[in-house]
Design a protein around this motif. Structure first.
Motif, mmCIF file in Angstrom:
data_model
loop_
_atom_site.group_PDB
_atom_site.id
_atom_site.type_symbol
_atom_site.label_atom_id
_atom_site.label_comp_id
_atom_site.label_asym_id
_atom_site.label_seq_id
_atom_site.Cartn_x
_atom_site.Cartn_y
_atom_site.Cartn_z
ATOM 1 N N THR A 148 -3.388 56.099 -59.785
ATOM 2 C CA THR A 148 -4.245 56.717 -60.820
ATOM 3 C C THR A 148 -5.584 55.983 -60.899
ATOM 4 O OG1 THR A 148 -2.236 57.252 -62.026
ATOM 5 C CG2 THR A 148 -4.286 57.514 -63.226
ATOM 6 N N LEU A 149 -5.539 54.653 -60.768
ATOM 7 C CA LEU A 149 -6.795 53.899 -60.823
ATOM 8 C C LEU A 149 -7.707 54.291 -59.658
ATOM 9 C CD1 LEU A 149 -8.295 51.605 -62.366
ATOM 10 C CD2 LEU A 149 -7.442 50.054 -60.617
ATOM 11 N N ALA A 150 -7.132 54.404 -58.458
ATOM 12 C CA ALA A 150 -7.951 54.791 -57.294
ATOM 13 C C ALA A 150 -8.600 56.152 -57.545
ATOM 14 C CB ALA A 150 -7.073 54.831 -56.042
ATOM 15 N N LEU A 151 -7.826 57.083 -58.113
ATOM 16 C CA LEU A 151 -8.368 58.424 -58.376
ATOM 17 C C LEU A 151 -9.447 58.384 -59.457
ATOM 18 C CD1 LEU A 151 -4.967 60.294 -58.133
ATOM 19 C CD2 LEU A 151 -6.956 60.694 -56.650
ATOM 20 N N ALA A 152 -9.260 57.508 -60.451
ATOM 21 C CA ALA A 152 -10.269 57.404 -61.522
ATOM 22 C C ALA A 152 -11.582 56.882 -60.951
ATOM 23 C CB ALA A 152 -9.756 56.486 -62.637
ATOM 24 N N PHE A 153 -11.521 55.836 -60.139
ATOM 25 C CA PHE A 153 -12.759 55.314 -59.538
ATOM 26 C C PHE A 153 -13.423 56.376 -58.676
ATOM 27 C CE2 PHE A 153 -10.854 50.824 -59.691
ATOM 28 C CZ PHE A 153 -11.505 50.543 -60.874
ATOM 29 N N ALA A 154 -12.592 57.060 -57.875
ATOM 30 C CA ALA A 154 -13.154 58.052 -56.945
ATOM 31 C C ALA A 154 -13.866 59.165 -57.715
ATOM 32 C CB ALA A 154 -12.052 58.628 -56.070
ATOM 33 N N LYS A 155 -13.306 59.522 -58.871
ATOM 34 C CA LYS A 155 -13.876 60.626 -59.657
ATOM 35 C C LYS A 155 -15.139 60.194 -60.393
ATOM 36 C CE LYS A 155 -12.017 64.495 -60.973
ATOM 37 N NZ LYS A 155 -11.983 65.528 -60.036
ATOM 38 N N LEU A 156 -15.123 58.955 -60.910
ATOM 39 C CA LEU A 156 -16.165 58.567 -61.865
ATOM 40 C C LEU A 156 -17.295 57.731 -61.295
ATOM 41 C CD1 LEU A 156 -13.722 57.542 -64.728
ATOM 42 C CD2 LEU A 156 -14.914 59.708 -64.482
ATOM 43 N N ALA A 157 -17.000 56.977 -60.241
ATOM 44 C CA ALA A 157 -18.035 56.068 -59.728
ATOM 45 C C ALA A 157 -19.071 56.867 -58.938
ATOM 46 C CB ALA A 157 -17.397 54.997 -58.865
ATOM 47 N N ALA A 216 -9.084 51.426 -69.193
ATOM 48 C CA ALA A 216 -10.011 50.354 -69.608
ATOM 49 C C ALA A 216 -10.726 49.757 -68.394
ATOM 50 C CB ALA A 216 -9.249 49.266 -70.361
ATOM 51 N N LEU A 217 -9.997 49.533 -67.296
ATOM 52 C CA LEU A 217 -10.635 48.935 -66.109
ATOM 53 C C LEU A 217 -11.603 49.928 -65.470
ATOM 54 C CD1 LEU A 217 -10.811 46.399 -64.370
ATOM 55 C CD2 LEU A 217 -8.957 47.294 -62.957
ATOM 56 N N ALA A 218 -11.206 51.205 -65.424
ATOM 57 C CA ALA A 218 -12.102 52.214 -64.837
ATOM 58 C C ALA A 218 -13.402 52.274 -65.635
ATOM 59 C CB ALA A 218 -11.414 53.577 -64.817
ATOM 60 N N GLU A 219 -13.275 52.282 -66.974
ATOM 61 C CA GLU A 219 -14.501 52.377 -67.783
ATOM 62 C C GLU A 219 -15.387 51.140 -67.590
ATOM 63 O OE1 GLU A 219 -13.975 54.298 -71.515
ATOM 64 O OE2 GLU A 219 -15.632 53.236 -72.446
ATOM 65 N N THR A 220 -14.761 49.959 -67.565
ATOM 66 C CA THR A 220 -15.520 48.715 -67.398
ATOM 67 C C THR A 220 -16.261 48.721 -66.055
ATOM 68 O OG1 THR A 220 -13.787 47.595 -68.639
ATOM 69 C CG2 THR A 220 -15.272 46.188 -67.397
ATOM 70 N N VAL A 221 -15.538 49.072 -64.986
ATOM 71 C CA VAL A 221 -16.123 49.010 -63.639
ATOM 72 C C VAL A 221 -17.189 50.089 -63.447
ATOM 73 C CG1 VAL A 221 -15.561 49.418 -61.204
ATOM 74 C CG2 VAL A 221 -14.168 47.872 -62.563
ATOM 75 N N VAL A 222 -16.899 51.286 -63.946
ATOM 76 C CA VAL A 222 -17.846 52.384 -63.734
ATOM 77 C C VAL A 222 -19.155 52.087 -64.471
ATOM 78 C CG1 VAL A 222 -18.268 54.812 -64.257
ATOM 79 C CG2 VAL A 222 -16.130 54.109 -63.177
ATOM 80 N N GLU A 223 -19.051 51.579 -65.690
ATOM 81 C CA GLU A 223 -20.285 51.233 -66.427
ATOM 82 C C GLU A 223 -21.057 50.147 -65.688
ATOM 83 O OE1 GLU A 223 -18.815 52.469 -70.892
ATOM 84 O OE2 GLU A 223 -19.469 50.401 -70.538
ATOM 85 N N ALA A 224 -20.347 49.146 -65.179
ATOM 86 C CA ALA A 224 -21.016 48.056 -64.453
ATOM 87 C C ALA A 224 -21.705 48.600 -63.197
ATOM 88 C CB ALA A 224 -19.998 46.975 -64.087
ATOM 89 N N THR A 225 -21.017 49.511 -62.504
ATOM 90 C CA THR A 225 -21.600 50.081 -61.277
ATOM 91 C C THR A 225 -22.899 50.819 -61.591
ATOM 92 O OG1 THR A 225 -19.342 50.490 -60.621
ATOM 93 C CG2 THR A 225 -20.995 51.462 -59.233
ATOM 94 N N ARG A 226 -22.861 51.603 -62.691
ATOM 95 C CA ARG A 226 -24.070 52.381 -63.031
ATOM 96 C C ARG A 226 -25.239 51.475 -63.398
ATOM 97 N NH1 ARG A 226 -20.714 56.564 -66.544
ATOM 98 N NH2 ARG A 226 -19.815 57.735 -64.826
#
Ligand SMILES: Cc1cc2nc3c(=O)[nH]c(=O)nc-3n(C[C@H](O)[C@H](O)[C@H](O)COP(=O)(O)OP(=O)(O)OC[C@H]3O[C@@H](n4cnc5c(N)ncnc54)[C@H](O)[C@@H]3O)c2cc1C
Length: 405
Positions: free
Chosen positions: A12-21, A311-321
């Motif tokens: 699920t985490l891999a899919l969240a990153f793929a969708k949001l990053a 929580a990790l997806a949101e943290t990482v995606v915000e940092a990436t942006r």
């Protein structure tokens, strides 16, 4: 980004990153088991109670729609507390109206169905490169990167390595992170039964002296059984022939749904409570069972893992942006602050409930039944408990509200 472990949390985490990053973000997903196919997971008799928050997360990732036809909503919950040989198991606490209409329902989903949906989505997602069957055997963190070493000798470089490698996490051990916890003197027996009468979406939890016995509605006239039993007795029950097993099961199940028959294999699981002392290390974040294991009596283990995912997806995606280093200490600390206390609190609640109910001491029974009866007459408290179980309290990552960060 590299993720060690392709269980439900890792996938699920891999899919969240793929969708949001943003485009160009690449994810290496490494799993010790062969890549999930159409029927992977079908042999696992477990079914999972997915909370409303987990459903929101799966909806935001466009996965719920595919899972929905095989998901059974829990429309009502009944809780009883009685000795094993009681002729009647009187109702002490129930949730019915509180579950209606506000999207707070949990849904029962069979292991194979969830495995199929997540496995199919991973296979269709070009940003995810799957390595399976393959293991991460070690890792080394440096100033701006982390290198994961695979069993095949290959090395994968990333900014952040995620340990989603389950309760015996090798990466947690390599990072020197200790756990607090213990093994329960109980095992969890899981099977599926077919019954003559419909369950109308009602889940039943019988608190019995050697552990909770849960009857959880599946699609059709079928229910999933999660049966906590004292270890020695549980192993004897597991070793019984089919008629002996069914007789023990019927004693606990009762006659409410008419005649019952086994409708799937039986399997037993050791039960532990375990919380990692830290959820992060240098360029490493722990999620799912690698970070925490809880007693299954309220079906919360994966739901807590899905809160880590969000929580990790949101943290990482915000940092990436923002162009920040996703594996830097500041991002990891934010993730840990968000998740560790909440997970430890949930584990402590499950542990407390198991201790309070898994015994036959008369004064304690009177006291807890009085407590259940009082809760049953307090609609506001019942609504609060339902929203706690739905995962709808606290500072929620956006994905758990069904929104994309
Ligand atoms: C009886 C029972 C009933 C339950 N019922 C519920 C329920 O109703 N609702 C709920 O929310 N939860 C429930 N749970 C809990 C839930 O099953 C777990 O919390 C969840 O499956 C954990 O998922 P995970 O992805 O974190 O770990 P796992 O499922 O353990 O996945 C870990 C993955 O990592 C891989 N791996 C391991 N080591 C390595 C390595 N070195 N390199 C690469 N890959 C590796 C493994 O092959 C595996 O695929 C229940 C648990 C039990 C025991």
């Amino acid at each position: 980004m590299a993720i060690a472990g392709g269980g439900f949390a890792g996938r699920t985490l891999a899919l969240a990153f793929a969708k949001l990053a943003p485009d160009g973000f690449r994810i290496a997903l490494i799993d010790a088991e062969p890549a999930k196919t159409e029927d992977s997971g079908a042999e696992d008799p477990r079914a999972l109670a997915l909370s409303a928050a987990t459903k929101n997360l799966l909806s935001a990732l466009d996965l719920w729609q595919e899972l929905a036809p095989s998901a059974q909503a829990i429309e009502a919950i009944e809780i009883t507390d009685s000795p094993l040989n009681a002729g009647l198991r009187p109702h002490f606490l129930g949730f019915d109206a509180e579950l209606k209409g506000d999207g707070a329902n949990a849904h029962m989903v069979e292991h194979g169905a969830l495995a199929r949906v997540l496995g199919g989505a991973v296979a269709r997602t070009p940003a995810i490169e799957m390595f399976a069957p393959e293991t991460v055997v070690d890792y080394a963190a440096a100033a701006f990167k982390v290198v994961a070493r695979l069993g095949s000798g290959e090395a994968i470089e990333a900014r952040l390595l995620v340990a989603a490698d389950g309760k015996r996490s090798r990466l947690r051990e390599r990072a020197g992170i200790k756990c607090v916890g213990w093994s329960y003197p109980q095992i969890g027996i899981v099977t599926t039964v077919a019954h003559a009468r419909p369950h109308h979406g009602k889940a039943v939890q019988h608190f019995l002296p050697s552990g909770p016995f849960a009857i959880l509605p599946l699609k059709g006239n079928r229910s999933s059984i999660v049966w906590t039993e004292d270890k020695a007795r549980g192993e004897a029950i597991m070793a019984a022939d089919e008629a002996g097993f069914l007789a023990e099961l019927t004693k606990r199940f009762g006659l409410r749904l008419g005649e019952i028959a086994l409708a799937g294999p039986r399997q037993s699981f050791p039960l532990d409570m375990q919380i990692a002392r830290s959820f992060v290390a240098d360029r490493l974040a722990l999620i799912g069972d690698a970070a925490h294991v809880v007693h299954p009596l309220a079906g919360q283990g994966l739901n807590i893992g899905m809160r880590d995912v969000a929580a990790l997806a949101e943290t990482v995606v915000e940092a990436t942006r923002l162009g920040l280093d996703i594996g830097a200490g500041a991002q990891l600390e934010r993730y840990e602050r968000w998740r560790r206390f909440d997970s430890a609190f949930s584990a402590a609640v499950m542990d407390g409930l198991n201790r309070l109910f898994s015994n036959d001491r008369a004064p304690l029974r009177t006291l807890r039944d009085l407590g259940l009866g009082l809760v049953d007459r307090a609609p506001a408290l019942k609504r609060f408990l339902v929203s706690e179980a739905a995962g709808a309290t606290g500072t929620l990552p956006r994905l758990l509200k069904g929104e994309r960060p």
